[in-house]
Structures are given as structure tokens and as C-alpha cells.
Design a protein around this motif. Structure first.
Motif, mmCIF file in Angstrom:
data_model
loop_
_atom_site.group_PDB
_atom_site.id
_atom_site.type_symbol
_atom_site.label_atom_id
_atom_site.label_comp_id
_atom_site.label_asym_id
_atom_site.label_seq_id
_atom_site.Cartn_x
_atom_site.Cartn_y
_atom_site.Cartn_z
ATOM 1 N N GLY A 323 -32.374 0.593 -23.104
ATOM 2 C CA GLY A 323 -30.881 -0.139 -23.329
ATOM 3 C C GLY A 323 -30.193 1.301 -23.125
ATOM 4 O O GLY A 323 -28.889 1.178 -23.633
ATOM 5 N N MET A 324 -30.650 2.354 -22.635
ATOM 6 C CA MET A 324 -29.342 3.568 -21.604
ATOM 7 C C MET A 324 -29.091 3.036 -20.952
ATOM 8 O O MET A 324 -29.396 2.181 -20.575
ATOM 9 C CB MET A 324 -30.008 4.263 -21.643
ATOM 10 C CG MET A 324 -31.065 5.007 -22.372
ATOM 11 S SD MET A 324 -30.950 5.903 -23.209
ATOM 12 C CE MET A 324 -29.650 7.190 -23.066
ATOM 13 N N GLN A 325 -27.391 3.564 -20.811
ATOM 14 C CA GLN A 325 -26.241 3.752 -19.579
ATOM 15 C C GLN A 325 -26.790 5.049 -18.926
ATOM 16 O O GLN A 325 -26.554 5.866 -19.434
ATOM 17 C CB GLN A 325 -25.084 3.027 -20.550
ATOM 18 C CG GLN A 325 -24.960 2.258 -21.061
ATOM 19 C CD GLN A 325 -23.250 2.203 -21.373
ATOM 20 O OE1 GLN A 325 -22.692 3.434 -21.194
ATOM 21 N NE2 GLN A 325 -23.108 2.086 -23.033
ATOM 22 N N VAL A 326 -26.592 3.824 -17.668
ATOM 23 C CA VAL A 326 -27.536 5.443 -16.550
ATOM 24 C C VAL A 326 -26.473 5.507 -15.085
ATOM 25 O O VAL A 326 -26.608 4.521 -14.885
ATOM 26 C CB VAL A 326 -29.012 4.904 -15.901
ATOM 27 C CG1 VAL A 326 -29.589 6.322 -15.181
ATOM 28 C CG2 VAL A 326 -29.652 4.284 -17.164
ATOM 29 N N ARG A 327 -26.654 6.914 -15.487
ATOM 30 C CA ARG A 327 -25.683 7.432 -13.882
ATOM 31 C C ARG A 327 -26.459 8.601 -13.333
ATOM 32 O O ARG A 327 -27.094 8.793 -13.545
ATOM 33 C CB ARG A 327 -24.211 8.155 -13.893
ATOM 34 C CG ARG A 327 -23.621 6.635 -15.286
ATOM 35 C CD ARG A 327 -22.232 7.138 -15.115
ATOM 36 N NE ARG A 327 -21.192 6.144 -15.517
ATOM 37 C CZ ARG A 327 -20.836 5.300 -14.619
ATOM 38 N NH1 ARG A 327 -20.068 5.758 -13.268
ATOM 39 N NH2 ARG A 327 -19.408 4.471 -15.211
ATOM 40 N N ILE A 328 -26.180 7.960 -11.233
ATOM 41 C CA ILE A 328 -26.521 9.485 -11.190
ATOM 42 C C ILE A 328 -26.205 10.016 -10.195
ATOM 43 O O ILE A 328 -25.933 9.620 -9.399
ATOM 44 C CB ILE A 328 -28.055 8.181 -9.906
ATOM 45 C CG1 ILE A 328 -29.207 7.486 -10.727
ATOM 46 C CG2 ILE A 328 -28.949 8.923 -9.131
ATOM 47 C CD1 ILE A 328 -30.016 7.132 -10.730
#
Ligand code: ZN
Length: 580
Positions: A323-328
Motif C-alpha cells: 500500500g505504498m505510494q511509489v514514485r521513481i
């Protein structure tokens, strides 16, 4: 009350578990969430508020608050008690019988790591540390950074730590278990780390539990050598630098995840206080959960090369599952995070960080580069690749928004492809919270739950149930036996007491019985359950009689058959009488 009971009654298991698991109330006495002990997408991990225990209906783990802390933090029973008592300000008895061999060993291993760190740091400043100092200078690390991260040098002798530990009287067995010392065939001991730049690795409370060592000579393999798993070091549970970064992660409400020690150090030195590193191992669920306690937002900044990008892609699934909000974060010029901060400066890095793409755009870019987007085959291939990732988003509204965005980003028009895509995204099999299916009968379950309610009610109930033969035919007979035995012995009949007397299979049954019930049950319900059980008894007895009658008839014992038939008729009359 002994100390363990006292502790358990003062600590709220829901808030302790809640530090690791996002719990949602799912009944009057029950919370549910994603199990922290196995990877799952729909919650089957359940915490019971009144009886203060947890159970996962998928992987089967269960226990009380002490067991939870033990398992989650890799502590011994004694250490878990200590940790809880410190956190909740409940003084532990001085002369405590809980100190065990296990925690003594851990204490020794922690002391050895502290001594090793000191020795490595001194080496770095000594004449022998010159090559290491040159390497540090080449990587542009300031003296205060070296100091801050506790960097050191393991000398070439291969005996320095062995000698140090011998002087301090550590037994050979402990030295071997530290992971810092190895033993040859002939029984002689040697230092595992030789001629390496040493990075201490800490647990979340800031204790040194392992080391990473970078080779200084190009002939030395591997380039990075890490401590093996030891009683104090579980690789898959530890993120490098988390104990320093957690404040920053909370403040910034974002963690930066990099791959290596040098990246974590370089980016931190550039002024970012929220950097953690996975260090050589593929990211694990436990590592993600460790970060998640401080923020749900994470910026993944792996090396720009192909292995780095592949590792980033693999980590996305794991992060989404938690449930993490992920950015790259993407850095230009083929630079790794450490190099980027040095060459372009902190402001430029900050810009890249803030401009980091949502993971789905990044994935879309990656897969788009592999296919011809001018053909519908290419588009379908790209969408099929992205579909499972989108389906992994738990929130339906977010899932639809992202699907539309990605379709737009990829230039997929409103044709069949997009419709198909949307449909698949909407129809993601929405598994509702799973209620454990109890193999117990309703009346059986009611009676079990009632056993922990009211002492008077329980005594009445037991008086009526005890003589019933049916009880011995129930799946829960072991639990009833335990309840009867406790009641007879005049002890407290609480959930813990009963649970403590049960075999594991029966503990599972009891957990299911208790977790399936919301709220209080009334006296009427209990009475109805007792009557239902008594009716079963009648049926059971009649069944028994019928079997015996036909056996007698077959054996030619007609007198006996007649007598039994009369008994059966009497029973049936009573049964009818009751029903009227
Ligand atoms: Zn589980």
C-alpha cells in the motif's frame, strides 16, 4: 498477578500491532489488516480486542502481544517483555527470572559489534588505514560524514578482532556466532573482514548488528562483503540507515530508497535526512513494512543501469502490495544518486526528487520502449503488461483514474482496446474481507464464547453440559474438556487460561469461534444453545439405541432388543413432550 499478565493487561494489543499493520475495525471486538507475516492482498490478519490476541487465517500465525513483538522485532521472550515494559512505562521486576541464554548471547554479540566498530574506526585513522582514507577522499566524503556514519577499516592481519575478543574473554562459540570471526578446518580463528572499508549496519534502535565491507584492492572478491545472518542480524529485516533516517522520513512524509551504502551516505551528506538503502539484497516485505511505519510515500532511486532499473521494477510490486505510494526518481547523465548529488548539487537532486514520476508512468515508459506503439499489437502488449500492476491498486477510484491517465499517456484512443482495458481494471476481483469459516456448529460456538463471559452463567452451563455425551463428539471437545477442568479446579476461566491448555489445532478452533462473533451474546442465546445441545444429546442417544437394537436383533438377543426398544420409546416420548 505475575508480571507477564500485568503487562499484557496494561498494553493494548491493537495499538502495538497498529504500529506495524494498518488495522480496520471489522466487528465489535475485532480488527483486521494485511498480515505482517506473509504477503497478502486481502486482509486475513485479525486482532481480538477483548481476548487480546491475533491470528492470521491465511498463514496461521497467532499469539499474544508479547509473541507479536518477539516475532516482528526478532526478540527473545525476555527482550520483548523488556521492550514493551519500556514503551509503556511498566516497571519490570528487578530480579526477573526471564533473562535467558538467548538474550545473554545477543548481549554479547552486540558488545562485540561495538568493540569491532571502535577498532575499525581506530584503524582508519592509523597508518594501516591509508588506502581506505584515499578511497574516502576519492569518493569525496567529508571527515564529519565519515564520523557520522562510523566508517572504519578492517586491517590485513586477519587476527585483529580475534585477538580483541579473546582479550575480552568472549568464548569461541560466541565469536563464531557473531559473524565477524570465521573458523578454519584446523580450528583456528580468523577475521571475516580483511582490508576493507567498513560500514556499520544498525538496527532501528541504533545498535550495531552487522557490517558491510567494501574491498579496497581490485583483486579482492566480492566487492561488497556483508555479515552473514546471526542471532542479531536478519538481512531481510534491515534497511541501512533507517535508524538515522526515520525522523526525516516522518518529517518529509517521504522516504528515499537507494541501493548502496555510498548512495545513502552521499545523498544524506547532501542534506537529505530521509534516505535508506536496501544494500545488495532484493527488497523484502519486512523492509517495506519497516519504512511504512514512518511514511507511506517512497521515492525509489536505484542505479540508472539495467540491473538497477530491473530491481526498481521488481520493488514496485512489493511496495504496492504494502500500500505504498511509489514514485521513481530518474537522474540524467547516467549518474547514480551519490554522483548526482556531488556533480549537480543538492538543489538539482531536490528537483529530480520533486519531479519524480508516479511509478505507472515510469513503467509505461519502460514497456513502451520495447514495443511499437503505432501498431495495435504493440498497444495491446503494453496494456497487458500494465494491467496487473494497475489491478494491484487497492482503491477502485484510484485504479480507474490511473488507468485513464495511463491510457491517455500512452496515446491509446477510445477504441476497443481501451474498453477492454477499462473493463478488466474495473472487474478486478474484489475479495471482500475474509471471514474465517468456522467448522463449529452455532450452538457449540455460542457455548464456547459464553464460557468466558459470566462466571455464574458458566457454572450453570457447565452443570448442564458436563453429563452430555454429545460434547465428546464435537470438534471442540478438547476445548470443552479444558474449560470443565479449569472450572473444576476452581481457577480463573479466561481466554488465556483455556488457550494455554490447548493443542495448536484446538487453539485455532477457539480463535475461530471467538473471532466469528460480534458483540455480546445474551443469556437467552446461551440458554437456547444449551437446549439445542440437549436436543442433540437426545438424538445422539436415540441413534445409539437404534444401533444397539439392530445389533441385538442380528445377534438373536430378542429380550435385549425388546428392552432397548422400550427405552427408545420412552426417550421419544420425552422428546415429544419437550417439543410441546
Ligand atoms: Zn499471515
Amino acid at each position: 498477578m505475575d508480571f507477564v499478565e500485568q503487562l499484557k493487561s496494561s498494553v493494548d494489543i491493537v495499538s502495538v500491532v497498529g504500529e506495524y499493520v494498518r488495522l480496520r475495525r471489522s466487528g465489535a471486538n475485532r480488527y483486521m489488516g494485511l498480515c505482517p507475516f506473509h504477503n497478502e492482498k486481502s486482509p486475513s490478519f485479525t486482532v481480538h480486542v477483548v481476548h487480546q490476541f491475533y491470528k492470521c487465517f491465511s498463514c496461521g500465525v497467532s499469539g499474544d502481544v508479547v509473541k507479536f513483538v518477539q516475532e516482528k522485532e526478532g526478540l527473545s521472550f525476555y527482550e520483548a517483555l523488556k521492550s514493551l515494559s519500556e514503551r509503556y512505562g511498566i516497571p519490570m521486576p528487578k530480579r526477573s527470572g526471564y533473562a535467558d541464554e538467548d538474550s545473554k548471547l545477543r548481549g554479547a554479540l552486540l558488545a562485540m559489534h561495538e568493540q569491532a566498530e571502535e577498532a575499525f574506526r581506530a584503524n582508519l585513522k592509523s597508518q594501516a588505514g591509508e588506502a581506505a582514507r584515499n578511497y574516502i577522499a576519492k569518493r569525496g566524503l567529508a571527515p564529519e560524514t565519515v564520523e557520522h556514519f562510523g566508517l572504519g577499516y578492517s586491517d590485513r592481519s586477519g587476527r585483529a578482532l580475534v585477538r580483541l575478543f579473546e582479550q575480552h574473554g568472549f568464548p569461541v562459540a560466541q565469536m563464531e556466532q557473531s559473524g565477524l570471526v570465521g573458523k578454519r578446518q584446523d580450528g583456528s580463528l580468523y577475521d571475516r573482514f580483511r582490508n576493507r572499508l567498513m560500514f556499520p549496519i544498525h538496527n532501528e534502535s541504533g545498535k550495531i548488528i552487522a557490517f558491510g565491507g567494501r574491498a579496497l584492492s581490485p583483486d579482492d572478491e566480492p566487492k561488497y562483503l556483508n555479515s552473514p545472518e546471526t542471532p542479531i542480524y536478519k538481512k531481510s529485516h534491515v534497511l541501512y540507515n533507517l535508524h538515522r533516517a526515520r525522523e526525516g522520513v516522518r518529517k518529509d512524509d517521504r522516504a528515499i530508497l537507494v541501493e548502496g551504502y555510498m548512495d545513502a551516505i552521499g545523498v544524506t551528506a547532501a542534506g537529505f535526512r530521509n534516505v535508506v538503502a536496501s544494500c545488495g539484497t532484493a527488497l523484502t516485505t519486512q523492509q517495506v513494512q519497516a519504512v511504512k511505519r514512518h511514511s507511506h510515500r517512497i521515492a525509489v532511486n536505484f542505479d540508472p543501469d539495467a540491473p538497477g532499473a530491473n530491481a526498481a521494477e521488481r520493488s514496485i510490486d512489493l511496495l504496492l502490495a504494502e500500500g505504498m505510494q511509489v514514485r521513481i526518481v530518474e537522474l540524467d547523465g547516467d549518474l547514480d544518486p551519490d554522483e548526482y548529488c556531488k556533480e549537480r548539487g543538492a538543489a538539482a537532486y531536490h528537483e529530480r526528487l520533486d519531479g519524480a514520476k508516479g511509478y505507472f508512468y515510469w513503467l509505461a515508459d519502460r514497456v513502451r520502449a520495447k514495443h511499437d506503439m503505432r501498431t495495435s499489437e504493440g498497444k495491446v502488449a503494453v496494456l497487458n503488461f500494465l494491467l496487473p500492476k494497475l489491478q494491484a491498486i487497492t482503491d477502485q477510484l484510484e485504479r480507474m483514474t490511473v488507468a485513464n491517465d495511463v491510457a491517455g499517456y500512452l496515446g491509446v484512443d477510445r477504441g476497443m482496446v481501451l474498453d477492454h482495458f477499462r473493463k478488466a481494471v474495473t472487474e478486478r476481483s474484489e475479495k471482500a474481507i475474509q471471514r474465517p469459516v468456522s467448522p463449529l456448529r452455532h450452538d457449540e460456538r455460542m457455548l464456547l464464547i459464553a464460557s468466558f463471559a459470566d462466571a455464574e452463567l458458566r457454572t450453570d452451563m457447565i452443570g448442564r453440559l458436563r453429563s452430555l455425551q454429545t460434547i465428546e463428539t464435537l470438534p471442540s471437545r478438547g476445548i470443552f474438556r479444558a474449560i470443565f477442568a479449569l472450572e473444576e479446579a476452581g481457577g480463573r476461566v479466561g481466554f488465556d487460561e483455556v488457550n494455554g491448555r490447548l493443542e495448536e489445532a484446538d487453539q485455532n478452533l477457539l480463535a475461530q469461534a471467538v473471532l466469528n462473533e460480534d458483540g455480546e451474546i445474551s443469556r437467552e442465546e446461551v440458554m437456547a444453545a444449551i437446549e439445542s445441545m440437549e436436543r442433540s444429546e437426545q438424538q445422539y442417544l436415540r441413534g445409539q439405541l437404534k444401533t444397539r437394537i439392530s445389533e441385538s436383533e442380528r445377534g438373536g438377543r430378542f429380550d435385549e432388543a425388546m428392552r432397548l426398544t422400550a427405552e427408545l420409546q420412552a426417550l421419544e416420548r420425552t422428546a415429544r413432550g419437550r417439543r410441546l
